[in-house]
Design an enzyme around this catalytic site. Structure first.
Site, PDB file in Angstrom:
ATOM      1  N   HIS A  74      93.658  17.915  61.791  1.00 36.02           N
ATOM      2  CA  HIS A  74      94.080  18.079  62.863  1.00 36.02           C
ATOM      3  C   HIS A  74      94.837  18.926  64.305  1.00 36.02           C
ATOM      4  CE1 HIS A  74      97.162  14.889  63.877  1.00 36.02           C
ATOM      5  NE2 HIS A  74      96.536  13.933  62.981  1.00 36.02           N
TER       6      HIS A  74
ATOM      7  N   HIS B  29      97.406   0.663  59.625  1.00 35.33           N
ATOM      8  CA  HIS B  29      97.309   1.072  60.188  1.00 35.33           C
ATOM      9  C   HIS B  29      95.556   2.117  60.082  1.00 35.33           C
ATOM     10  CE1 HIS B  29      97.710   4.796  62.806  1.00 35.33           C
ATOM     11  NE2 HIS B  29      97.935   5.984  61.839  1.00 35.33           N
TER      12      HIS B  29
ATOM     13  N   GLU C  44      94.247   4.849  61.781  1.00 36.55           N
ATOM     14  CA  GLU C  44      93.298   6.097  61.889  1.00 36.55           C
ATOM     15  C   GLU C  44      93.058   5.980  60.076  1.00 36.55           C
ATOM     16  OE1 GLU C  44      96.756   8.779  62.808  1.00 36.55           O
ATOM     17  OE2 GLU C  44      95.184  10.320  63.097  1.00 36.55           O
TER      18      GLU C  44
ATOM     19  N   ASP D  24      92.498   9.010  58.249  1.00 33.52           N
ATOM     20  CA  ASP D  24      93.194   9.226  56.659  1.00 33.52           C
ATOM     21  C   ASP D  24      93.191   8.345  56.138  1.00 33.52           C
ATOM     22  OD1 ASP D  24      95.096   8.782  59.084  1.00 33.52           O
ATOM     23  OD2 ASP D  24      96.474  11.090  58.010  1.00 33.52           O
TER      24      ASP D  24
ATOM     25  N   HIS E  91     102.162   5.065  64.790  1.00 27.24           N
ATOM     26  CA  HIS E  91     102.628   6.248  66.318  1.00 27.24           C
ATOM     27  C   HIS E  91     101.017   5.497  66.685  1.00 27.24           C
ATOM     28  CE1 HIS E  91      99.660   9.478  64.722  1.00 27.24           C
ATOM     29  NE2 HIS E  91      99.650   8.178  63.340  1.00 27.24           N
TER      30      HIS E  91
ATOM     31  N   ASP F 195     102.576   6.027  57.729  1.00 28.60           N
ATOM     32  CA  ASP F 195     103.289   7.006  59.059  1.00 28.60           C
ATOM     33  C   ASP F 195     104.549   7.885  58.534  1.00 28.60           C
ATOM     34  OD1 ASP F 195      99.908   8.193  58.515  1.00 28.60           O
ATOM     35  OD2 ASP F 195      99.516   7.582  60.622  1.00 28.60           O
TER      36      ASP F 195
ATOM     37  N   TYR G 220     106.870  16.623  60.436  1.00 33.88           N
ATOM     38  CA  TYR G 220     106.103  15.700  60.376  1.00 33.88           C
ATOM     39  C   TYR G 220     106.641  15.135  61.469  1.00 33.88           C
ATOM     40  CZ  TYR G 220     102.746  11.879  59.346  1.00 33.88           C
ATOM     41  OH  TYR G 220     101.962  10.999  59.393  1.00 33.88           O
TER      42      TYR G 220
ATOM     43  N   HIS H  32     101.687   9.415  53.389  1.00 34.82           N
ATOM     44  CA  HIS H  32     102.239  10.846  53.520  1.00 34.82           C
ATOM     45  C   HIS H  32     103.255  10.983  52.199  1.00 34.82           C
ATOM     46  CE1 HIS H  32      98.831  10.792  56.151  1.00 34.82           C
ATOM     47  NE2 HIS H  32      99.544  10.334  56.801  1.00 34.82           N
TER      48      HIS H  32
HETATM   49 FE   LIG Z   1      98.376   7.918  61.773  1.00 35.86          FE
HETATM   50 FE   LIG Z   2      97.954   9.237  58.227  1.00 38.19          FE
END
Ligand SMILES: [Fe+2]
Ligand SMILES: [Fe+2]
Ligand SMILES: Cc1cc2nc3c(=O)[nH]c(=O)nc-3n(C[C@H](O)[C@H](O)[C@H](O)COP(=O)(O)O)c2cc1C
Length: 394
Positions: A24, A78, A80, A82, A145, A164, A191, A224
């Site tokens: 992204h 989370h 999001e 991913d 986040h 994350d 990051y 990650h």
């Molecule tokens: Fe995220």
């Molecule tokens: Fe992520």
């Protein structure tokens, strides 16, 4: 990559995304990974999923440990995509009625991502759950986040599943901090600079909260990159340092140029800054990724931006960078602008206003040179650089 048993009964079943180079809008030169964790206790639990395209790989990984249908429930730290993109596929396979534990905001946000109504079990901050021999506590980490973000902490083993936070975009077979060594830190820093800097005040609060709660964190498993098993405190300490935003004696000179006049200026300005002992790098914006420049800015005291004037405006890539940086609300910075122009020369003033609007302390009105810098103009740029360097040195 095959699953790895990272602690007794805890498996890394996530996937490596070797080829991704743009996450992204963040440049990922080492690819990334979407880590998911399987806990095999009296109850079997999956923490997070992966990007949608990798869902079958996740299921295959799980299958090499246990039959995925035996999973009793899923924890979604989370929303999001991913980490949640694979949820629908996983739920379809393991049984759509299985509980999905998430934060209250996670419930809301997952409901906005999936039309299927899963068996959501929103949890309170501090709520606990047992899988038999293990006891887990959920910690809400709103806006770290996303509004839905939470941590899951295995109290029995001291393992923090941190979503994350503490992650890095890094694909590799070497999945532990002690294997990669210090080489992981630039990835962790990038990051932080590009995903978490805006939330620095919350990170400082969270670090205090962790200390107050006396959490004995022995391992950090982010979603990650590598797992912090040797020295989890190293990344927590780094987050505290970065969040404090006490910049170093460093300047970033970021510029763009059409006919190289602003480049000549940028290099002369950098020469002047370097003479004062301040670390400096001239960065051509169009040859760099904005996420790289943001990483350089994380610990730089001075933000020096150069642009030629084009159609009474700044160069578009300069606007891109300024927009991006502004979003992170960087603190404790000084800055100014420079650029070559032909007739009207608005660029310097526009940059100055943009820097001011993001709370950067303006140390000089900026330097404009008409068309191609001559010897005198170059000397002026070096002087301008020295002045910036002195301001950094305070
Ligand atoms: Fe995220
Ligand atoms: Fe992520
Ligand atoms: C497409 C184009 C539009 C320009 N528009 C302006 C302008 O509106 N105002 C101005 O002062 N100079 C303008 N210029 C002149 C440049 O700012 C000038 O040539 C400057 O020296 C270029 O610096 P650079 O070599 O760093 O690109 C324009 C130049 C180009 C090529």
């Amino acid at each position: 990559m095959k699953p790895v048993e990272i602690a007794k009964g805890v498996y890394h079943v996530g996937v490596q995304d070797w080829n991704i180079r743009d996450f992204h809008g963040y440049s990922t030169e080492r690819g990334s990974s979407y880590n998911a964790y399987l806990i095999v206790d009296d109850k079997i639990v999956l923490i997070d999923t992966v990007k949608k395209d990798f869902a079958d790989q996740l299921l295959a990984n799980i299958s090499s440990v246990v039959d995925p249908k035996k999973i009793d429930f899923v924890i979604s730290n989370h929303t999001e995509m991913d980490h949640s993109g694979g949820l629908a596929r996983v739920m379809h396979y393991i049984g759509e009625d299985k509980p999905v534990f998430c934060s209250k905001m996670g419930h809301k946000n997952l409901s906005s991502h999936f039309t299927q109504k899963f068996n959501y079990r929103p949890v309170e901050n501090g709520e606990e759950i047992s899988t038999g021999k293990r006891q887990f506590v959920f910690l809400e980490t709103r806006m770290l986040h996303w509004p839905d973000s939470m941590f899951t902490f295995d109290k029995s083993e001291g393992i923090l599943f941190s979503s994350d936070a503490f992650g890095q975009h890094y694909a590799g077979y070497e999945i532990f901090d002690d294997v990669v060594g210090h080489a992981i830190m630039p990835h962790a820093k990038k990051y932080f600079a590009n995903i978490l800097l805006l939330y620095a005040p919350r990170i400082l609060k969270l670090a205090d909260q962790i200390t107050e709660m006396g959490l004995d964190i022995r391992m950090i498993c982010p979603d990650h990159g590598i797992i912090w098993r040797k020295e989890p405190s190293k990344i927590i300490d780094a987050y505290v340092t970065w969040s404090r935003q006490i910049p170093e004696k460093k300047a970033v000179v970021a510029y763009d140029t059409m006919w190289k006049s602003t480049r000549t200026m940028a290099e002369a300005v950098s020469d002047g800054i370097a003479e004062t002992g301040v670390a400096v790098k001239p960065i051509h914006i169009r040859s760099s990724d904005r996420s790289e420049i943001m990483t350089e800015l994380l610990d730089a005291k001075a933000v020096i931006i150069g642009s030629p004037t084009i159609n009474n405006n700044i160069f578009p890539t300069v606007a891109d960078l300024l927009t991006y940086v502004k979003g992170f609300k960087p603190k404790n910075r000084i800055g100014t602008a420079f650029g070559s122009y032909g007739w009207s020369g608005e660029a310097v003033k526009i940059i100055r206003q943009e820097l001011e609007a993001m709370g950067v302390e303006i140390i000089d009105q900026g330097l404009r040179i008409q068309y191609v810098p001559d010897v005198d103009a170059v000397a002026q740029c070096v002087d301008f650089g020295r002045k910036i360097g002195e301001a950094v040195n305070g």
